[in-house]
Motif scaffolding. Structure first.
Motif, PDB file in Angstrom:
ATOM      1  N   GLN A  64       0.834  -1.202   0.000  1.00  0.00           N
ATOM      2  CA  GLN A  64       0.000   0.000   0.000  1.00  0.00           C
ATOM      3  C   GLN A  64       0.872   1.256   0.000  1.00  0.00           C
ATOM      4  OE1 GLN A  64      -2.612  -0.810   3.389  1.00  0.00           O
ATOM      5  NE2 GLN A  64      -4.232  -1.324   1.951  1.00  0.00           N
ATOM      6  N   VAL A  65       0.416   2.254  -0.730  1.00  0.00           N
ATOM      7  CA  VAL A  65       1.066   3.560  -0.763  1.00  0.00           C
ATOM      8  C   VAL A  65       0.275   4.456   0.185  1.00  0.00           C
ATOM      9  CG1 VAL A  65       1.604   5.578  -2.185  1.00  0.00           C
ATOM     10  CG2 VAL A  65       1.939   3.265  -3.099  1.00  0.00           C
ATOM     11  N   VAL A  66       0.899   4.867   1.273  1.00  0.00           N
ATOM     12  CA  VAL A  66       0.200   5.562   2.350  1.00  0.00           C
ATOM     13  C   VAL A  66       0.318   7.074   2.173  1.00  0.00           C
ATOM     14  CG1 VAL A  66       0.066   5.937   4.837  1.00  0.00           C
ATOM     15  CG2 VAL A  66       0.539   3.648   3.934  1.00  0.00           C
ATOM     16  N   VAL A  67      -0.844   7.726   2.163  1.00  0.00           N
ATOM     17  CA  VAL A  67      -0.931   9.188   2.112  1.00  0.00           C
ATOM     18  C   VAL A  67      -1.181   9.687   3.534  1.00  0.00           C
ATOM     19  CG1 VAL A  67      -2.168  11.169   1.148  1.00  0.00           C
ATOM     20  CG2 VAL A  67      -1.918   9.053  -0.204  1.00  0.00           C
ATOM     21  N   MET A  68      -0.297  10.534   4.049  1.00  0.00           N
ATOM     22  CA  MET A  68      -0.459  11.073   5.391  1.00  0.00           C
ATOM     23  C   MET A  68      -1.318  12.339   5.328  1.00  0.00           C
ATOM     24  SD  MET A  68       1.097   8.912   7.261  1.00  0.00           S
ATOM     25  CE  MET A  68       1.209   9.736   8.852  1.00  0.00           C
ATOM     26  N   THR A  69      -2.435  12.332   6.064  1.00  0.00           N
ATOM     27  CA  THR A  69      -3.306  13.507   6.045  1.00  0.00           C
ATOM     28  C   THR A  69      -2.747  14.642   6.898  1.00  0.00           C
ATOM     29  OG1 THR A  69      -4.640  12.684   7.882  1.00  0.00           O
ATOM     30  CG2 THR A  69      -5.354  12.095   5.666  1.00  0.00           C
ATOM     31  N   ILE A  88      10.443  -1.528   6.990  1.00  0.00           N
ATOM     32  CA  ILE A  88       9.309  -0.745   6.486  1.00  0.00           C
ATOM     33  C   ILE A  88       8.561  -1.602   5.466  1.00  0.00           C
ATOM     34  CG2 ILE A  88       8.660   1.242   5.069  1.00  0.00           C
ATOM     35  CD1 ILE A  88      10.942   2.790   6.350  1.00  0.00           C
ATOM     36  N   TRP A  89       7.230  -1.631   5.596  1.00  0.00           N
ATOM     37  CA  TRP A  89       6.419  -2.458   4.710  1.00  0.00           C
ATOM     38  C   TRP A  89       5.649  -1.662   3.662  1.00  0.00           C
ATOM     39  CZ3 TRP A  89       6.935  -7.441   3.939  1.00  0.00           C
ATOM     40  CH2 TRP A  89       7.519  -8.213   4.928  1.00  0.00           C
ATOM     41  N   VAL A  90       5.414  -0.370   3.866  1.00  0.00           N
ATOM     42  CA  VAL A  90       4.628   0.381   2.888  1.00  0.00           C
ATOM     43  C   VAL A  90       5.325   0.339   1.533  1.00  0.00           C
ATOM     44  CG1 VAL A  90       3.727   1.906   4.695  1.00  0.00           C
ATOM     45  CG2 VAL A  90       5.697   2.641   3.330  1.00  0.00           C
ATOM     46  N   ALA A  91       4.527   0.345   0.469  1.00  0.00           N
ATOM     47  CA  ALA A  91       5.076   0.336  -0.881  1.00  0.00           C
ATOM     48  C   ALA A  91       5.530   1.719  -1.309  1.00  0.00           C
ATOM     49  CB  ALA A  91       4.036  -0.205  -1.855  1.00  0.00           C
ATOM     50  N   GLY A  92       4.962   2.752  -0.708  1.00  0.00           N
ATOM     51  CA  GLY A  92       5.316   4.125  -1.040  1.00  0.00           C
ATOM     52  C   GLY A  92       4.760   5.064   0.010  1.00  0.00           C
ATOM     53  N   TYR A  93       5.254   6.294   0.023  1.00  0.00           N
ATOM     54  CA  TYR A  93       4.887   7.222   1.093  1.00  0.00           C
ATOM     55  C   TYR A  93       4.666   8.600   0.503  1.00  0.00           C
ATOM     56  CZ  TYR A  93       4.849   8.330   6.115  1.00  0.00           C
ATOM     57  OH  TYR A  93       4.469   8.658   7.395  1.00  0.00           O
ATOM     58  N   VAL A  94       3.553   9.239   0.923  1.00  0.00           N
ATOM     59  CA  VAL A  94       3.155  10.534   0.353  1.00  0.00           C
ATOM     60  C   VAL A  94       2.967  11.527   1.493  1.00  0.00           C
ATOM     61  CG1 VAL A  94       1.503  11.722  -1.134  1.00  0.00           C
ATOM     62  CG2 VAL A  94       1.953   9.276  -1.473  1.00  0.00           C
ATOM     63  N   VAL A  95       3.711  12.640   1.465  1.00  0.00           N
ATOM     64  CA  VAL A  95       3.610  13.656   2.512  1.00  0.00           C
ATOM     65  C   VAL A  95       3.546  15.042   1.878  1.00  0.00           C
ATOM     66  CG1 VAL A  95       4.874  12.229   4.161  1.00  0.00           C
ATOM     67  CG2 VAL A  95       6.109  13.919   2.808  1.00  0.00           C
ATOM     68  N   ARG A  96       3.014  15.958   2.657  1.00  0.00           N
ATOM     69  CA  ARG A  96       2.940  17.335   2.169  1.00  0.00           C
ATOM     70  C   ARG A  96       4.213  18.110   2.523  1.00  0.00           C
ATOM     71  NH1 ARG A  96      -1.443  21.902   4.154  1.00  0.00           N
ATOM     72  NH2 ARG A  96      -0.111  23.685   3.749  1.00  0.00           N
ATOM     73  N   ASP A  97       4.470  18.285   3.820  1.00  0.00           N
ATOM     74  CA  ASP A  97       5.605  19.098   4.272  1.00  0.00           C
ATOM     75  C   ASP A  97       6.523  18.266   5.162  1.00  0.00           C
ATOM     76  OD1 ASP A  97       4.661  21.456   3.028  1.00  0.00           O
ATOM     77  OD2 ASP A  97       3.301  21.801   4.712  1.00  0.00           O
ATOM     78  N   VAL A 120      12.481   2.816  -0.043  1.00  0.00           N
ATOM     79  CA  VAL A 120      11.053   3.137  -0.147  1.00  0.00           C
ATOM     80  C   VAL A 120      10.891   4.453  -0.912  1.00  0.00           C
ATOM     81  CG1 VAL A 120       8.922   3.620   1.112  1.00  0.00           C
ATOM     82  CG2 VAL A 120      10.567   1.948   2.005  1.00  0.00           C
ATOM     83  N   VAL A 121      10.226   4.388  -2.055  1.00  0.00           N
ATOM     84  CA  VAL A 121      10.021   5.557  -2.904  1.00  0.00           C
ATOM     85  C   VAL A 121       8.870   6.393  -2.360  1.00  0.00           C
ATOM     86  CG1 VAL A 121       9.400   6.352  -5.226  1.00  0.00           C
ATOM     87  CG2 VAL A 121      10.930   4.375  -4.934  1.00  0.00           C
ATOM     88  N   GLY A 122       9.103   7.696  -2.220  1.00  0.00           N
ATOM     89  CA  GLY A 122       8.062   8.586  -1.730  1.00  0.00           C
ATOM     90  C   GLY A 122       7.983   9.863  -2.551  1.00  0.00           C
ATOM     91  N   ILE A 123       7.035  10.703  -2.162  1.00  0.00           N
ATOM     92  CA  ILE A 123       6.853  11.991  -2.823  1.00  0.00           C
ATOM     93  C   ILE A 123       6.434  13.002  -1.770  1.00  0.00           C
ATOM     94  CG2 ILE A 123       4.470  11.404  -3.464  1.00  0.00           C
ATOM     95  CD1 ILE A 123       4.797  13.138  -5.965  1.00  0.00           C
ATOM     96  N   SER A 124       6.969  14.217  -1.841  1.00  0.00           N
ATOM     97  CA  SER A 124       6.607  15.286  -0.924  1.00  0.00           C
ATOM     98  C   SER A 124       6.130  16.490  -1.728  1.00  0.00           C
ATOM     99  CB  SER A 124       7.802  15.685  -0.048  1.00  0.00           C
ATOM    100  OG  SER A 124       8.832  16.258  -0.843  1.00  0.00           O
ATOM    101  N   GLY A 125       5.600  17.491  -1.014  1.00  0.00           N
ATOM    102  CA  GLY A 125       5.103  18.687  -1.686  1.00  0.00           C
ATOM    103  C   GLY A 125       3.775  18.482  -2.377  1.00  0.00           C
ATOM    104  N   VAL A 126       3.072  17.414  -2.002  1.00  0.00           N
ATOM    105  CA  VAL A 126       1.775  17.090  -2.613  1.00  0.00           C
ATOM    106  C   VAL A 126       0.650  17.713  -1.774  1.00  0.00           C
ATOM    107  CG1 VAL A 126       0.174  15.194  -3.091  1.00  0.00           C
ATOM    108  CG2 VAL A 126       2.583  14.966  -3.665  1.00  0.00           C
ATOM    109  N   ASP A 127      -0.405  18.164  -2.437  1.00  0.00           N
ATOM    110  CA  ASP A 127      -1.592  18.641  -1.727  1.00  0.00           C
ATOM    111  C   ASP A 127      -2.333  17.410  -1.200  1.00  0.00           C
ATOM    112  OD1 ASP A 127      -3.966  19.700  -0.812  1.00  0.00           O
ATOM    113  OD2 ASP A 127      -4.340  20.941  -2.583  1.00  0.00           O
ATOM    114  N   THR A 128      -1.924  16.938  -0.024  1.00  0.00           N
ATOM    115  CA  THR A 128      -2.490  15.691   0.505  1.00  0.00           C
ATOM    116  C   THR A 128      -3.949  15.843   0.898  1.00  0.00           C
ATOM    117  OG1 THR A 128      -1.490  16.271   2.647  1.00  0.00           O
ATOM    118  CG2 THR A 128      -0.295  14.717   1.258  1.00  0.00           C
TER     119      THR A 128
END
Length: 385
Positions: A64-69, A88-97, A120-128
C-alpha cells in the motif's frame, strides 16, 4: 513493487521531480522523498497525526502507498526502539511538508534518510488534502509514484499503474509472516501459554500479552492445527495482516478447528475477518478503509466509546441487530464504528472466542482498548476453572 536508485542525496533532496499517478488518471506533482525510483501499490490515507514510524513498519500496509493527512511529517525523526517489525512495509509514502530537521532526543536519523536506506520511494510537496478528498470520493485505488531526473510521459505512467495488481483477491499474509516459530517470554511469572498465528503481527502485540504473564509462541501463517496444539496453548491468537480475507482459506480452516475444541480464542484486525469467515459470514472491501489513530468505536457490551487505531480495507458482513446463529453457537457484533456502522468486533456467546477489527495494542496510541487483552486473560482463567 518498487525500483529505487539512491543517487546523490544532496542533489536529490528537494531537487528531483516526482509524479503521483492514480489509476483513474488524476495526477499530482511534487518532489522526490526517500528513495528515487518507481513504486506501485494501493493508494490509502492515514489520519494519524503521530506514530508514523509504527505505521511504516506495520506489515498490514504491505503493498500500500500511504498518504499522510497530517501536513507535517518526520518531525521526530526515526529511532531504533519504535518499529513494529524488522523493516518498512509500505510500498510508497506521500507527505505534504516533510520536516527539514528532526528534533527528538531518541532520533537517530531523519525519516527521509530511513526511507532512502530501505529503498522506499516517496513523494513530498503534494496537496495531501486534495488527494485525500479524492480518495474519499472515488475510493482506494491503484497508484504509482515516479521520481527521477527524467520521467516517462503521463500516458505511459498511467498504463503502468493500471497493469499493477489490485488489492482485492491478494493473498499476502504469508509474505509478511515469520518463517520460523519464535517465543516471546512472559514478563515476570508465566501464567499462560498462547499460540499466536502470525498473519502480519506487530511487535507490540506479543509484548502486551507478555506484560500479562503470557508466554507467546508466534507461529508462521502456514502453521497447522497440529503445530498450534504442539505448544499446549491455553489460548490461540490470530493477528492482523495484509490482503483480502476472502483468500485466507488456510487460517479459516485452522480457526474452525480451534473453535471445535473450544480453546479460548482472540483475533485482531485480519484475525477478526478470519473469525467472521470461520463463522460463515462474508467479507467485503471498504470504499476507502479505516486507517489512523482517531477512529471512534463503541463497545456494545458496555456502551463505552473508545478512540481507537485502525488499519483495514476489508470488513465482516455480519448482522448488527441481535445475536446470529452459527455452527459454533450464537455470535453478536460486540463493537461498531460510529462513523459508518462497520462491524468492529465479534463475540461468541456459547464459546470462549472474540475478536476486534482495530488495534488494542496500538503504539504510539491510543490505549483506550488495552482492556481487551485482559478479556483474553479472563477467558483463559475461566477455561482453567
Amino acid at each position: 513493487m518498487t525500483t529505487s536508485h539512491q543517487g546523490n542525496p544532496s542533489q536529490r533532496k528537494g531537487a528531483l521531480p516526482a509524479v503521483l499517478v492514480l489509476e483513474d488518471g488524476r495526477v499530482f506533482r511534487g518532489r522526490a522523498y526517500g528513495a528515487v525510483g518507481t513504486t506501485f501499490g494501493e493508494a490509502v490515507f492515514s489520519t494519524g497525526m503521530t506514530g508514523y514510524q509504527e505505521t511504516l513498519t506495520d506489515p498490514s500496509y504491505h503493498r500500500q502507498v500511504v498518504v499522510m493527512t497530517a501536513p507535517h511529517v518526520g518531525n521526530t525523526g526515526v529511532n531504533d526502539e519504535d518499529p513494529e517489525s524488522s523493516r518498512i512495509w509500505v510500498a510508497g509514502y506521500v507527505v505534504r511538508d516533510p520536516a527539514r530537521t528532526p528534533s527528538n532526543w531518541r532520533s537517530r536519523r531523519s525519516l527521509d534518510e530511513e526511507l532512502e536506506r530501505q529503498g522506499v520511494v516517496g513523494i513530498s510537496g503534494v496537496d495531501t488534502r486534495a488527494l485525500t478528498r479524492h480518495l474519499r470520493e472515488r475510493g482506494a485505488m491503484r497508484v504509482g509514484i515516479f521520481s527521477g531526473a527524467t520521467l516517462p510521459e503521463e500516458a505511459a505512467m498511467l498504463e503502468q499503474v493500471r497493469q499493477a495488481p489490485e488489492m482485492a483477491g491478494a493473498d499476502l499474509s504469508a509474505e509478511v509472516a515469520t518463517k520460523e516459530t519464535y517465543v516471546v517470554p512472559a514478563v515476570g511469572e508465566k501464567k499462560y501459554t498462547v499460540a499466536a498465528i502470525d498473519l502480519g503481527i506487530k511487535g507490540m502485540t506479543p509484548h502486551r500479552m507478555a506484560e500479562r504473564g503470557i508466554e507467546v509462541h508466534v507461529l508462521p501463517a502456514t502453521a497447522t492445527v497440529e503445530d498450534v496444539y504442539a505448544v499446549n496453548p491455553d489460548g490461540v491468537f490470530f493477528s492482523n495482516g495484509p490482503g483480502d480475507p476472502s483468500t485466507a482459506d488456510h487460517p479459516v480452516a485452522v480457526m474452525r478447528e480451534v473453535l471445535e475444541r473450544k480453546t479460548p480464542l482472540f483475533g485482531i484486525c485480519f484475525g477478526n475477518q478470519i473469525l467472521g469467515r470461520a463463522l460463515g459470514f462474508g467479507t467485503y472491501k471498504l470504499k476507502y478503509g479505516h486507517r489512523g489513530i482517531n477512529q471512534p468505536v463503541q463497545d456494545r457490551t458496555t456502551g463505552k466509546v473508545e478512540v481507537t487505531a485502525h488499519n483495514h480495507g476489508f470488513a465482516v458482513d455480519a448482522p448488527l441487530d441481535g445475536p446470529a446463529d452459527t455452527p459454533y453457537g450464537r455470535v453478536e457484533v460486540s463493537h461498531v464504528c460510529l462513523n459508518d456502522d462497520v462491524v468492529e468486533g465479534l463475540r461468541l456467546l456459547d464459546r470462549p472466542a472474540f475478536s476486534v477489527q482495530y488495534h488494542p495494542e496500538a503504539a504510539a496510541g491510543p490505549h483506550d482498548a488495552a482492556y481487551l487483552f485482559d478479556r483474553f486473560v479472563s477467558l483463559m482463567e475461566g477455561q482453567r476453572a
